[in-house]
Write a protein that holds these residues in place. Structure first.
Motif, PDB file in Angstrom:
ATOM      1  N   ILE A 136       0.835  -1.198   0.000  1.00  0.00           N
ATOM      2  CA  ILE A 136       0.000   0.000   0.000  1.00  0.00           C
ATOM      3  C   ILE A 136       0.867   1.246   0.000  1.00  0.00           C
ATOM      4  O   ILE A 136       0.574   2.212  -0.712  1.00  0.00           O
ATOM      5  N   VAL A 137       1.950   1.225   0.762  1.00  0.00           N
ATOM      6  CA  VAL A 137       2.858   2.375   0.809  1.00  0.00           C
ATOM      7  C   VAL A 137       3.452   2.633  -0.572  1.00  0.00           C
ATOM      8  O   VAL A 137       3.537   3.779  -1.019  1.00  0.00           O
ATOM      9  N   GLY A 138       3.824   1.584  -1.269  1.00  0.00           N
ATOM     10  CA  GLY A 138       4.384   1.730  -2.606  1.00  0.00           C
ATOM     11  C   GLY A 138       3.397   2.332  -3.584  1.00  0.00           C
ATOM     12  O   GLY A 138       3.756   3.189  -4.400  1.00  0.00           O
ATOM     13  N   VAL A 139       2.151   1.908  -3.502  1.00  0.00           N
ATOM     14  CA  VAL A 139       1.118   2.443  -4.397  1.00  0.00           C
ATOM     15  C   VAL A 139       0.874   3.922  -4.098  1.00  0.00           C
ATOM     16  O   VAL A 139       0.754   4.741  -5.014  1.00  0.00           O
ATOM     17  N   VAL A 140       0.831   4.262  -2.826  1.00  0.00           N
ATOM     18  CA  VAL A 140       0.606   5.661  -2.452  1.00  0.00           C
ATOM     19  C   VAL A 140       1.770   6.530  -2.904  1.00  0.00           C
ATOM     20  O   VAL A 140       1.565   7.621  -3.459  1.00  0.00           O
ATOM     21  N   LEU A 141       2.993   6.061  -2.688  1.00  0.00           N
ATOM     22  CA  LEU A 141       4.157   6.829  -3.132  1.00  0.00           C
ATOM     23  C   LEU A 141       4.186   6.979  -4.652  1.00  0.00           C
ATOM     24  O   LEU A 141       4.508   8.049  -5.179  1.00  0.00           O
ATOM     25  N   ALA A 142       3.858   5.908  -5.370  1.00  0.00           N
ATOM     26  CA  ALA A 142       3.828   5.978  -6.830  1.00  0.00           C
ATOM     27  C   ALA A 142       2.738   6.932  -7.314  1.00  0.00           C
ATOM     28  O   ALA A 142       2.948   7.677  -8.281  1.00  0.00           O
ATOM     29  N   ALA A 143       1.599   6.952  -6.654  1.00  0.00           N
ATOM     30  CA  ALA A 143       0.534   7.879  -7.031  1.00  0.00           C
ATOM     31  C   ALA A 143       0.964   9.318  -6.779  1.00  0.00           C
ATOM     32  O   ALA A 143       0.703  10.212  -7.596  1.00  0.00           O
ATOM     33  N   PHE A 144       1.622   9.540  -5.660  1.00  0.00           N
ATOM     34  CA  PHE A 144       2.117  10.882  -5.335  1.00  0.00           C
ATOM     35  C   PHE A 144       3.138  11.339  -6.367  1.00  0.00           C
ATOM     36  O   PHE A 144       3.101  12.477  -6.833  1.00  0.00           O
ATOM     37  N   ALA A 145       4.048  10.450  -6.753  1.00  0.00           N
ATOM     38  CA  ALA A 145       5.043  10.789  -7.771  1.00  0.00           C
ATOM     39  C   ALA A 145       4.385  10.951  -9.139  1.00  0.00           C
ATOM     40  O   ALA A 145       4.834  11.769  -9.951  1.00  0.00           O
ATOM     41  N   GLY A 146       3.333  10.200  -9.393  1.00  0.00           N
ATOM     42  CA  GLY A 146       2.624  10.318 -10.656  1.00  0.00           C
ATOM     43  C   GLY A 146       2.028  11.694 -10.864  1.00  0.00           C
ATOM     44  O   GLY A 146       1.948  12.185 -12.002  1.00  0.00           O
ATOM     45  N   VAL A 147       1.632  12.339  -9.788  1.00  0.00           N
ATOM     46  CA  VAL A 147       1.120  13.705  -9.894  1.00  0.00           C
ATOM     47  C   VAL A 147       2.190  14.619 -10.475  1.00  0.00           C
ATOM     48  O   VAL A 147       1.927  15.437 -11.357  1.00  0.00           O
ATOM     49  N   TYR A 148       3.423  14.471 -10.006  1.00  0.00           N
ATOM     50  CA  TYR A 148       4.513  15.308 -10.509  1.00  0.00           C
ATOM     51  C   TYR A 148       4.885  14.935 -11.939  1.00  0.00           C
ATOM     52  O   TYR A 148       5.203  15.809 -12.743  1.00  0.00           O
ATOM     53  N   ALA A 149       4.846  13.659 -12.250  1.00  0.00           N
ATOM     54  CA  ALA A 149       5.170  13.227 -13.611  1.00  0.00           C
ATOM     55  C   ALA A 149       4.124  13.721 -14.616  1.00  0.00           C
ATOM     56  O   ALA A 149       4.463  14.157 -15.714  1.00  0.00           O
ATOM     57  N   LEU A 150       2.862  13.685 -14.226  1.00  0.00           N
ATOM     58  CA  LEU A 150       1.809  14.158 -15.123  1.00  0.00           C
ATOM     59  C   LEU A 150       1.787  15.680 -15.246  1.00  0.00           C
ATOM     60  O   LEU A 150       1.351  16.220 -16.264  1.00  0.00           O
ATOM     61  N   ALA A 151       2.256  16.380 -14.232  1.00  0.00           N
ATOM     62  CA  ALA A 151       2.283  17.841 -14.273  1.00  0.00           C
ATOM     63  C   ALA A 151       3.506  18.380 -15.001  1.00  0.00           C
ATOM     64  O   ALA A 151       3.545  19.571 -15.328  1.00  0.00           O
ATOM     65  N   ALA A 152       4.489  17.544 -15.280  1.00  0.00           N
ATOM     66  CA  ALA A 152       5.734  18.012 -15.907  1.00  0.00           C
ATOM     67  C   ALA A 152       5.509  18.708 -17.244  1.00  0.00           C
ATOM     68  O   ALA A 152       6.098  19.771 -17.481  1.00  0.00           O
ATOM     69  N   PRO A 153       4.686  18.188 -18.145  1.00  0.00           N
ATOM     70  CA  PRO A 153       4.508  18.880 -19.429  1.00  0.00           C
ATOM     71  C   PRO A 153       3.900  20.286 -19.297  1.00  0.00           C
ATOM     72  O   PRO A 153       4.191  21.165 -20.086  1.00  0.00           O
ATOM     73  N   SER A 154       3.078  20.500 -18.283  1.00  0.00           N
ATOM     74  CA  SER A 154       2.473  21.820 -18.131  1.00  0.00           C
ATOM     75  C   SER A 154       3.414  22.825 -17.483  1.00  0.00           C
ATOM     76  O   SER A 154       3.212  24.026 -17.598  1.00  0.00           O
ATOM     77  N   ARG A 155       4.456  22.348 -16.836  1.00  0.00           N
ATOM     78  CA  ARG A 155       5.392  23.241 -16.152  1.00  0.00           C
ATOM     79  C   ARG A 155       6.664  23.510 -16.943  1.00  0.00           C
ATOM     80  O   ARG A 155       7.461  24.348 -16.559  1.00  0.00           O
ATOM     81  N   THR A 156       6.889  22.792 -18.018  1.00  0.00           N
ATOM     82  CA  THR A 156       8.118  22.947 -18.784  1.00  0.00           C
ATOM     83  C   THR A 156       7.801  23.225 -20.243  1.00  0.00           C
ATOM     84  O   THR A 156       6.700  22.945 -20.714  1.00  0.00           O
ATOM     85  N   GLU A 157       8.771  23.754 -20.941  1.00  0.00           N
ATOM     86  CA  GLU A 157       8.623  24.057 -22.369  1.00  0.00           C
ATOM     87  C   GLU A 157       9.322  22.974 -23.178  1.00  0.00           C
ATOM     88  O   GLU A 157      10.522  22.766 -23.015  1.00  0.00           O
ATOM     89  N   GLY A 158       8.614  22.277 -24.013  1.00  0.00           N
ATOM     90  CA  GLY A 158       9.203  21.294 -24.907  1.00  0.00           C
ATOM     91  C   GLY A 158       9.162  19.880 -24.368  1.00  0.00           C
ATOM     92  O   GLY A 158       9.127  19.656 -23.156  1.00  0.00           O
TER      93      GLY A 158
END
Length: 93
Positions: A2-24
């Motif tokens: 469960i801890v692994g899934v929660v950590l992966a979900a938390f990191a997934g938020v940052y991975a999915l937000a990367a295109p909106s925060r960077t150029e290219g």
């Protein structure tokens, strides 16, 4: 698990937000790769089978990846929470 899934979900938020925060696409891919490095370094601390790989390198790599993501790519500073969690688990406080 469960801890692994929660950590992966938390990191997934940052991975999915990367295109909106960077150029290219290249910068977005680099920011996402840094998030993956931060997550894997956290798993070294949490997953029992990976604990034998612990050492100073994991904390240093995680801190470098997190700070590079925040400073160079504009990733949210919340990703530094992974580094703080590693410090707490390592007993560095």
């Amino acid at each position: 698990m469960i801890v692994g899934v929660v950590l992966a979900a938390f990191a997934g938020v940052y991975a999915l937000a990367a295109p909106s925060r960077t150029e290219g696409a290249a910068r977005a891919a680099a920011a996402t790769a840094l998030v993956v490095v931060v997550l894997l370094a956290q798993f070294v601390q949490v997953v029992p089978r990976w604990r034998r790989r612990r050492g100073g390198w994991g904390l240093a790599a995680q801190a470098a990846a997190a700070y590079t993501g925040v400073i160079a790519f504009g990733t949210s500073a919340g990703i530094l929470g992974f580094v703080v969690g590693t410090l707490l688990l390592a007993g560095a406080w």
